[in-house]
Design a protein around this motif. Structure first.
Motif, PDB file in Angstrom:
ATOM      1  N   HIS A  80     -54.440  23.633  -1.065  1.00 48.00           N
ATOM      2  CA  HIS A  80     -54.241  22.701  -2.183  1.00 48.00           C
ATOM      3  C   HIS A  80     -53.220  21.608  -1.831  1.00 48.00           C
ATOM      4  CE1 HIS A  80     -54.056  21.359  -6.362  1.00 48.00           C
ATOM      5  NE2 HIS A  80     -52.748  21.377  -6.272  1.00 48.00           N
ATOM      6  N   GLU A 120     -53.870  17.514  -1.152  1.00 53.50           N
ATOM      7  CA  GLU A 120     -53.105  16.530  -1.943  1.00 53.50           C
ATOM      8  C   GLU A 120     -52.323  15.600  -1.018  1.00 53.50           C
ATOM      9  OE1 GLU A 120     -52.322  18.507  -6.318  1.00 53.50           O
ATOM     10  OE2 GLU A 120     -50.730  18.689  -4.833  1.00 53.50           O
ATOM     11  N   TYR A 125     -52.608  12.113  -2.521  1.00 51.60           N
ATOM     12  CA  TYR A 125     -51.412  11.279  -2.725  1.00 51.60           C
ATOM     13  C   TYR A 125     -51.539   9.895  -2.068  1.00 51.60           C
ATOM     14  CZ  TYR A 125     -49.048  15.546  -4.512  1.00 51.60           C
ATOM     15  OH  TYR A 125     -48.690  16.667  -5.219  1.00 51.60           O
ATOM     16  N   HIS A 139     -43.489  20.227  -3.145  1.00 52.83           N
ATOM     17  CA  HIS A 139     -44.313  20.988  -2.201  1.00 52.83           C
ATOM     18  C   HIS A 139     -43.425  21.628  -1.130  1.00 52.83           C
ATOM     19  CE1 HIS A 139     -48.487  18.876  -2.815  1.00 52.83           C
ATOM     20  NE2 HIS A 139     -48.002  19.391  -3.932  1.00 52.83           N
ATOM     21  N   HIS A 198     -44.705  22.054 -11.417  1.00 54.55           N
ATOM     22  CA  HIS A 198     -45.251  20.988 -10.581  1.00 54.55           C
ATOM     23  C   HIS A 198     -46.679  20.624 -10.997  1.00 54.55           C
ATOM     24  CE1 HIS A 198     -46.106  18.658  -6.977  1.00 54.55           C
ATOM     25  NE2 HIS A 198     -47.164  19.411  -6.771  1.00 54.55           N
ATOM     26  N   GLU A 203     -48.203  17.097 -12.640  1.00 53.67           N
ATOM     27  CA  GLU A 203     -49.352  16.368 -12.094  1.00 53.67           C
ATOM     28  C   GLU A 203     -50.399  16.143 -13.180  1.00 53.67           C
ATOM     29  OE1 GLU A 203     -49.299  17.507  -7.356  1.00 53.67           O
ATOM     30  OE2 GLU A 203     -50.521  18.747  -8.675  1.00 53.67           O
TER      31      GLU A 203
HETATM   32 FE   LIG Z   1     -48.996  18.993  -5.845  1.00 58.16          FE
END
Ligand SMILES: [Fe+2]
Ligand SMILES: [Fe+2]
Length: 149
Positions: A44, A48, A53, A75, A109, A113
């Motif tokens: 995951h 990202e 991102y 992260h 987190h 998001e």
């Molecule tokens: Fe994330």
């Protein structure tokens, strides 16, 4: 699938695994669930960081930059806790404590998001771009599953 929907699906799956660990007393089962959580989180955060991102950065605002910088740091903290888990005995009290900290971290987190970053992306990147990014991520997930099999 839209990138944001794919990521939300993965968030849901990890959250469900944390709930399962919480209800499990058996050390071997705990360890198994833990390994599954670690694997799901690794893929995951990878999709990202490598695909999603950078696409969010295309929005080009200071707010977007700030969110991404913060996400990378979060992260990083998740990685630190994950790295320690293999050395903790699942029967030990510290295992449950560490899992609680990790799950709170991940939950916070993921919620940020979903509540801030994803709505911004849906507004600024548009459906077609999100579908395209979603497909790229899906391909990376499948490639990593093939390697693991
Ligand atoms: Fe994330
Ligand atoms: Fe996420």
């Amino acid at each position: 699938m839209k990138a944001t929907d794919l990521l939300k699906k993965q968030h849901k799956s990890v959250k469900a695994l944390f709930k399962k660990v919480d209800k499990t007393e058996d050390g071997r089962h705990r360890r198994q669930l833990m390994d599954q959580i670690a694997n799901e989180l690794k893929i995951h955060t990878k999709i990202e960081e490598e695909i999603f991102y950078p696409a969010v950065r295309e929005i080009g605002t200071e707010k977007a930059e700030e969110m991404i910088d913060e996400a990378f740091e979060e992260h990083h903290v998740v990685d630190l806790v994950l790295a320690e888990l293999p050395t903790v005995d699942p029967e030990d009290e510290r295992f449950a404590a560490k899992m609680t900290v990790l799950s709170e971290l991940v939950e916070h987190h993921a919620d940020e998001e979903e509540e801030e970053m994803f709505p911004m992306c849906e507004k600024k990147l548009g459906r077609a771009r999100l579908e395209e990014v979603g497909q790229q991520m899906q391909r990376m997930v499948e490639a990593s599953q093939r390697r693991a099999a």
